[in-house]
Design an enzyme around this catalytic site. Sequence first.
Site, PDB file in Angstrom:
ATOM      1  N   TYR A  89       0.810  -1.059  -0.010  1.00  0.00           N
ATOM      2  CA  TYR A  89       0.011  -0.168   0.070  1.00  0.00           C
ATOM      3  C   TYR A  89       0.573   1.278  -0.042  1.00  0.00           C
ATOM      4  CZ  TYR A  89       1.058   0.398   4.892  1.00  0.00           C
ATOM      5  OH  TYR A  89       1.518   0.321   6.231  1.00  0.00           O
ATOM      6  N   CYS A  90       0.146   2.355  -0.368  1.00  0.00           N
ATOM      7  CA  CYS A  90       1.004   3.594  -0.421  1.00  0.00           C
ATOM      8  C   CYS A  90      -0.211   4.683   0.354  1.00  0.00           C
ATOM      9  CB  CYS A  90       1.380   4.197  -1.795  1.00  0.00           C
ATOM     10  SG  CYS A  90       0.064   4.580  -2.904  1.00  0.00           S
ATOM     11  N   ARG A  91       0.137   5.971  -0.039  1.00  0.00           N
ATOM     12  CA  ARG A  91      -1.044   6.819   0.587  1.00  0.00           C
ATOM     13  C   ARG A  91      -2.192   6.920   0.008  1.00  0.00           C
ATOM     14  NH1 ARG A  91      -2.313  12.049  -0.767  1.00  0.00           N
ATOM     15  NH2 ARG A  91      -0.689  11.992  -2.290  1.00  0.00           N
TER      16      ARG A  91
END
Length: 129
Positions: A89-91
Amino acid sequence: MKRFIFTLVMGFSFFGLFAQANRFKTVDVEAFASFIEDVDKVTILDVRTPAEHAEGYIPGTHYNINVLEDDYTQIALKKLPKDKPVALYCRSGNRSKKAARILAGKGYDVVELGSGFKGWVAAGKKIAK
């Protein structure tokens, strides 16, 4: 005519290999939460910057490797086991798609959180600091 058919077959073969090498699954928050329930069976990867990670992360995250770093691929290949799927995941879901393509292209089984950490928080899921 034989040359045309050969070129066509080779083109489809190349496309098939390319498509398979870049395959990963994008899921919503609930599916991601279910997928990472058993943290011993999956490697959870945060591909945000260290500063973003320090503000909070999904509990059970094993690694924080910034996908924007030039040596992301080399670091990831050294740290991530290939015998477990990678949940990343990222932002917001943009950088994680880039990271997912890279890892899937290297043979990893990848599941990506489509809405990112922001979606996780918006869904009321727990975070760690």
